[in-house]
Scaffold this active site. Structure first.
Site, PDB file in Angstrom:
ATOM      1  N   GLY A   1       6.231  -2.358   6.132  1.00  0.00           N
ATOM      2  CA  GLY A   1       7.762  -2.168   6.571  1.00  0.00           C
ATOM      3  C   GLY A   1       9.125  -1.792   7.233  1.00  0.00           C
ATOM      4  O   GLY A   1       7.910  -0.953   7.985  1.00  0.00           O
ATOM      5  N   GLU A   2      10.297  -2.201   7.668  1.00  0.00           N
ATOM      6  CA  GLU A   2      10.637  -1.960   8.236  1.00  0.00           C
ATOM      7  C   GLU A   2      12.317  -1.451   7.494  1.00  0.00           C
ATOM      8  O   GLU A   2      12.607  -2.406   6.572  1.00  0.00           O
ATOM      9  CB  GLU A   2      11.710  -2.979   9.627  1.00  0.00           C
ATOM     10  CG  GLU A   2      12.250  -2.149  10.601  1.00  0.00           C
ATOM     11  CD  GLU A   2      12.547  -0.734  10.499  1.00  0.00           C
ATOM     12  OE1 GLU A   2      11.584   0.005  11.967  1.00  0.00           O
ATOM     13  OE2 GLU A   2      13.837   0.134  10.389  1.00  0.00           O
TER      14      GLU A   2
ATOM     15  N   CYS B   1       5.706  -6.924   7.208  1.00  0.00           N
ATOM     16  CA  CYS B   1       6.400  -6.822   8.124  1.00  0.00           C
ATOM     17  C   CYS B   1       7.131  -8.061   9.703  1.00  0.00           C
ATOM     18  O   CYS B   1       5.963  -8.516   9.062  1.00  0.00           O
ATOM     19  CB  CYS B   1       6.100  -5.481   9.338  1.00  0.00           C
ATOM     20  SG  CYS B   1       8.249  -5.152  10.151  1.00  0.00           S
TER      21      CYS B   1
ATOM     22  N   CYS C   1       5.527  -5.774  16.100  1.00  0.00           N
ATOM     23  CA  CYS C   1       4.768  -4.360  17.090  1.00  0.00           C
ATOM     24  C   CYS C   1       3.703  -5.538  17.189  1.00  0.00           C
ATOM     25  O   CYS C   1       2.886  -5.124  16.481  1.00  0.00           O
ATOM     26  CB  CYS C   1       5.064  -3.651  16.580  1.00  0.00           C
ATOM     27  SG  CYS C   1       6.565  -2.672  16.187  1.00  0.00           S
TER      28      CYS C   1
ATOM     29  N   CYS D   1       3.604   8.313   1.806  1.00  0.00           N
ATOM     30  CA  CYS D   1       3.905   7.434   2.665  1.00  0.00           C
ATOM     31  C   CYS D   1       3.858   5.972   1.776  1.00  0.00           C
ATOM     32  O   CYS D   1       2.716   5.998   1.049  1.00  0.00           O
ATOM     33  CB  CYS D   1       2.730   7.421   3.488  1.00  0.00           C
ATOM     34  SG  CYS D   1       3.577   5.873   4.670  1.00  0.00           S
TER      35      CYS D   1
ATOM     36  N   GLU E   1       1.203  -1.048   0.042  1.00  0.00           N
ATOM     37  CA  GLU E   1      -0.089   0.046   0.111  1.00  0.00           C
ATOM     38  C   GLU E   1       0.330   1.288   0.340  1.00  0.00           C
ATOM     39  O   GLU E   1       2.185   0.803   0.564  1.00  0.00           O
ATOM     40  CB  GLU E   1      -0.696  -0.052   1.273  1.00  0.00           C
ATOM     41  CG  GLU E   1      -2.270  -0.991   0.885  1.00  0.00           C
ATOM     42  CD  GLU E   1      -3.117  -1.420   2.290  1.00  0.00           C
ATOM     43  OE1 GLU E   1      -4.307  -1.395   1.496  1.00  0.00           O
ATOM     44  OE2 GLU E   1      -2.658  -1.109   3.473  1.00  0.00           O
TER      45      GLU E   1
ATOM     46  N   CYS F   1      -1.552   5.488  10.121  1.00  0.00           N
ATOM     47  CA  CYS F   1      -0.744   4.749  10.885  1.00  0.00           C
ATOM     48  C   CYS F   1      -0.877   3.268  11.224  1.00  0.00           C
ATOM     49  O   CYS F   1      -2.238   3.570  12.160  1.00  0.00           O
ATOM     50  CB  CYS F   1      -0.038   5.701  11.724  1.00  0.00           C
ATOM     51  SG  CYS F   1       0.555   7.380  11.620  1.00  0.00           S
TER      52      CYS F   1
ATOM     53  N   SER G   1      10.338   4.697  16.153  1.00  0.00           N
ATOM     54  CA  SER G   1       8.698   4.298  16.283  1.00  0.00           C
ATOM     55  C   SER G   1       9.525   4.257  18.641  1.00  0.00           C
ATOM     56  O   SER G   1       9.940   2.817  17.973  1.00  0.00           O
ATOM     57  CB  SER G   1       8.131   3.025  15.679  1.00  0.00           C
ATOM     58  OG  SER G   1       8.064   3.945  14.684  1.00  0.00           O
ATOM     59  N   LEU G   2       9.098   5.333  19.006  1.00  0.00           N
ATOM     60  CA  LEU G   2       9.721   4.469  20.222  1.00  0.00           C
ATOM     61  C   LEU G   2       8.223   4.125  21.546  1.00  0.00           C
ATOM     62  O   LEU G   2       8.786   2.782  21.535  1.00  0.00           O
ATOM     63  CB  LEU G   2      10.056   5.995  21.012  1.00  0.00           C
ATOM     64  CG  LEU G   2      10.925   6.280  22.408  1.00  0.00           C
ATOM     65  CD1 LEU G   2      11.635   5.644  22.412  1.00  0.00           C
ATOM     66  CD2 LEU G   2      10.787   6.877  22.831  1.00  0.00           C
ATOM     67  N   HIS G   3       7.061   5.280  21.943  1.00  0.00           N
ATOM     68  CA  HIS G   3       6.344   4.257  21.611  1.00  0.00           C
ATOM     69  C   HIS G   3       6.311   3.680  23.604  1.00  0.00           C
ATOM     70  O   HIS G   3       5.174   3.515  23.967  1.00  0.00           O
ATOM     71  CB  HIS G   3       5.898   3.076  20.863  1.00  0.00           C
ATOM     72  CG  HIS G   3       5.282   3.289  19.528  1.00  0.00           C
ATOM     73  ND1 HIS G   3       5.310   4.242  18.811  1.00  0.00           N
ATOM     74  CD2 HIS G   3       5.758   2.439  18.946  1.00  0.00           C
ATOM     75  CE1 HIS G   3       4.980   4.320  17.656  1.00  0.00           C
ATOM     76  NE2 HIS G   3       5.383   3.108  17.557  1.00  0.00           N
TER      77      HIS G   3
ATOM     78  N   CYS H   1       0.205  -2.784  15.920  1.00  0.00           N
ATOM     79  CA  CYS H   1       0.235  -2.684  14.819  1.00  0.00           C
ATOM     80  C   CYS H   1      -0.609  -3.864  13.758  1.00  0.00           C
ATOM     81  O   CYS H   1      -0.299  -4.671  13.428  1.00  0.00           O
ATOM     82  CB  CYS H   1       1.655  -2.698  14.070  1.00  0.00           C
ATOM     83  SG  CYS H   1       2.455  -2.167  12.389  1.00  0.00           S
TER      84      CYS H   1
ATOM     85  N   ASN I   1      -4.773   4.048  16.124  1.00  0.00           N
ATOM     86  CA  ASN I   1      -5.274   3.717  15.188  1.00  0.00           C
ATOM     87  C   ASN I   1      -6.374   2.053  15.617  1.00  0.00           C
ATOM     88  O   ASN I   1      -5.338   0.900  15.516  1.00  0.00           O
ATOM     89  CB  ASN I   1      -5.056   4.172  13.875  1.00  0.00           C
ATOM     90  CG  ASN I   1      -4.672   5.431  13.485  1.00  0.00           C
ATOM     91  OD1 ASN I   1      -5.584   6.063  13.782  1.00  0.00           O
ATOM     92  ND2 ASN I   1      -3.842   5.651  13.355  1.00  0.00           N
TER      93      ASN I   1
ATOM     94  N   SER J   1      11.425   5.887   8.584  1.00  0.00           N
ATOM     95  CA  SER J   1      10.968   5.762  10.217  1.00  0.00           C
ATOM     96  C   SER J   1      11.303   4.771  10.720  1.00  0.00           C
ATOM     97  O   SER J   1      11.396   3.531   9.700  1.00  0.00           O
ATOM     98  CB  SER J   1       9.184   5.216  10.135  1.00  0.00           C
ATOM     99  OG  SER J   1       8.953   5.489  11.593  1.00  0.00           O
TER     100      SER J   1
HETATM  101  N1  SAH Z   1       8.513  -0.102  10.218  1.00  0.00           N
HETATM  102  C1  SAH Z   1       8.646   1.247  10.545  1.00  0.00           C
HETATM  103  C2  SAH Z   1       8.087   1.951   9.538  1.00  0.00           C
HETATM  104  C3  SAH Z   1       6.528   1.836   9.655  1.00  0.00           C
HETATM  105  S1  SAH Z   1       6.104   3.345   9.910  1.00  0.00           S
HETATM  106  C4  SAH Z   1       8.941   1.650  12.298  1.00  0.00           C
HETATM  107  O1  SAH Z   1       8.263   0.991  12.827  1.00  0.00           O
HETATM  108  O2  SAH Z   1       8.670   2.973  12.389  1.00  0.00           O
HETATM  109  C5  SAH Z   1       4.581   3.214  10.921  1.00  0.00           C
HETATM  110  C6  SAH Z   1       4.540   3.668  11.597  1.00  0.00           C
HETATM  111  O3  SAH Z   1       2.684   3.891  12.599  1.00  0.00           O
HETATM  112  C7  SAH Z   1       5.340   3.681  13.090  1.00  0.00           C
HETATM  113  O4  SAH Z   1       5.302   4.488  14.195  1.00  0.00           O
HETATM  114  C8  SAH Z   1       4.195   2.920  14.105  1.00  0.00           C
HETATM  115  O5  SAH Z   1       4.544   2.424  14.596  1.00  0.00           O
HETATM  116  C9  SAH Z   1       2.710   3.483  13.685  1.00  0.00           C
HETATM  117  N2  SAH Z   1       2.179   2.474  13.935  1.00  0.00           N
HETATM  118  C10 SAH Z   1       1.836   1.095  13.624  1.00  0.00           C
HETATM  119  N3  SAH Z   1       0.597   0.437  14.040  1.00  0.00           N
HETATM  120  C11 SAH Z   1      -0.443   2.005  15.189  1.00  0.00           C
HETATM  121  C12 SAH Z   1      -1.891   1.794  15.136  1.00  0.00           C
HETATM  122  N4  SAH Z   1      -2.239   1.230  15.276  1.00  0.00           N
HETATM  123  N5  SAH Z   1      -1.748   3.199  15.205  1.00  0.00           N
HETATM  124  C13 SAH Z   1      -0.625   4.090  15.392  1.00  0.00           C
HETATM  125  N6  SAH Z   1       0.226   4.077  14.752  1.00  0.00           N
HETATM  126  C14 SAH Z   1       0.440   3.007  14.486  1.00  0.00           C
END
Ligand code: SAH
Length: 368
Positions: free
Chosen positions: A166-167, A114, A118, A107, A94, A340, A220-222, A121, A297, A198
């Site tokens: 993907g990463e 991937c 996570c 994007c 996508e 995202c 992507s710290l979280h 995701c 999301n 990212s």
């Molecule tokens: N693999 C890379 C590129 C993906 S970027 C990375 O992890 O950075 C996509 C972004 O959306 C990342 O920050 C990911 O953690 C975030 N993301 C994934 N699932 C999500 C969700 N359900 N709601 C909001 N953000 C999400």
């Protein structure tokens, strides 16, 4: 699908120069070919009229120009557009375009699926299939230009983010070749600041990226501590927060103006308390940082809830009070699962798509 193995769309300028050199041509021919492909959108060698007939014939016999094709398109009420793209081997990824008043962000995806798992995701739910080639990565930008050029609203791509499926740092060589093409003045000519990669935090590759092509970096710290981050982003077990932050510091060490963007998905009752905010302030105190809070999301089959707006605002205010530039990312395209973490292109679930498919009308609110 072409039989030729060499897809010129994926070659950066040095590689293309070497390639035309091997055909007995002068290096500037490579520059011309790049301009034809990426700036003028030419998809046939016959159209490249400032090349000799002999060179055009040679190129069409041993190379190809193959781009992904559109399987379907969805348009959000907010103007966001999402395309499901078919790759030559039948896989699909996508790509999303997010228009804003002062910019247009594309994007793009770097892998089919991937491997990182996570837990919040949707891409992770579908597993990993393979890396995209550099041609499949630049092919997304090539195609997006054509798709936007021919649409009524005539939007321009000002920024590119590797935030699709993907990463990117686990597909390093192909992503870097594609970055070279993105930044090349004979191709798309983006400045480094307008291209963001990212990553979930593949630490050694962050250092390599700095040497190869230091574009803007988002992490992507979280979570603000290892215990919680390992639960959300399992890669953290291998590269814990302290090592990640060190890599970020090295990444911006010799550029006093640049900052790392930290993405932080807001999960109700999981990582959104004031204690978490305080911990995060500490973690980020050693690196020039800005924070993007991403309201979670919803993803079917994933058991997290979005933090409510009170919690998100409180969290943001804590970071702001500590002097950390923080914004809450507006959720874009969530009505078409383009936000995202909602991208899941590999599985072509026709029922789901057809019930949600809407043709973009260019007028917010005009869709049923
Ligand atoms: N693999 C890379 C590129 C993906 S970027 C990375 O992890 O950075 C996509 C972004 O959306 C990342 O920050 C990911 O953690 C975030 N993301 C994934 N699932 C999500 C969700 N359900 N709601 C909001 N953000 C999400």
């Amino acid at each position: 699908m072409s039989k030729s193995p060499i897809n010129l769309l994926g070659l950066d300028r040095l590689t293309l120069r070497r390639f035309v050199g091997e055909l007995g041509e002068r290096p500037y021919r490579a520059d011309q070919v790049m301009q034809w492909i990426h700036q003028r959108g030419e998809s046939t060698f016959d159209g490249m009229t400032n090349l000799s007939k002999a060179l055009r014939a040679k190129l069409s016999s041993i190379t190809c120009l193959e781009t992904p094709s559109v399987i379907s398109e969805q348009g959000s009420v907010d103007g966001t557009r999402k395309w499901l793209l078919r790759l030559a081997d039948g896989n699909a990824v996508e790509m999303v375009f997010i228009p804003e008043p002062d910019r247009g962000t594309l994007c793009i995806s770097s892998q089919v699926g991937c491997a990182l798992n996570c837990t919040f995701c949707s891409t992770a739910l579908h597993g990993y299939n393979r890396n995209l080639t550099s041609a499949e990565i630049t092919g997304q930008i090539w195609l997006a230009h054509r798709l936007l050029e021919t649409s009524e609203d005539n939007r321009v791509i000002t920024n590119v983010v590797f935030m699709g499926m993907g990463e990117p740092l686990l597909n390093f060589a192909n992503v870097v070749s594609a970055l070279y093409v993105l930044l090349d003045d004979f191709a798309y000519g983006f400045s480094r600041r307008r291209v963001t990669l990212s990553t979930a935090g593949v630490v050694p590759k962050i250092d390599e990226l700095k040497r190869a092509c230091p574009v803007s970096l988002a992490i992507s710290l979280h979570a603000p501590n290892d215990e919680l981050r390992t639960r959300l982003v399992p890669l953290n077990r291998k590269y814990p927060i302290a090592s990640l932050i060190d890599a970020c510091r090295r990444y911006v060490a010799d550029d006093s103006r640049s900052r790392i963007t930290f993405e932080y998905v807001m999960l109700a009752g999981v990582n959104d308390s004031e204690t978490h905010a305080r911990e995060l302030v500490k973690v980020l105190s050693k690196v020039p940082a800005k924070v993007n809070l991403i309201p979670f999301n919803a993803v079917p089959g994933i058991n997290f809830q979005r933090s409510d707006s009170v919690a998100i605002d409180r969290f943001r205010d804590r970071l702001l009070a500590a002097g950390i530039m923080t914004i809450t990312r507006k959720t874009r395209g969530d009505d078409i699962d383009a936000a995202c973490g909602q991208l899941a292109g590999k599985f072509q679930d026709r029922t789901h798509r057809s019930t949600r498919w809407r043709r973009y009308q260019g007028v917010a609110g005009s869709m049923a």
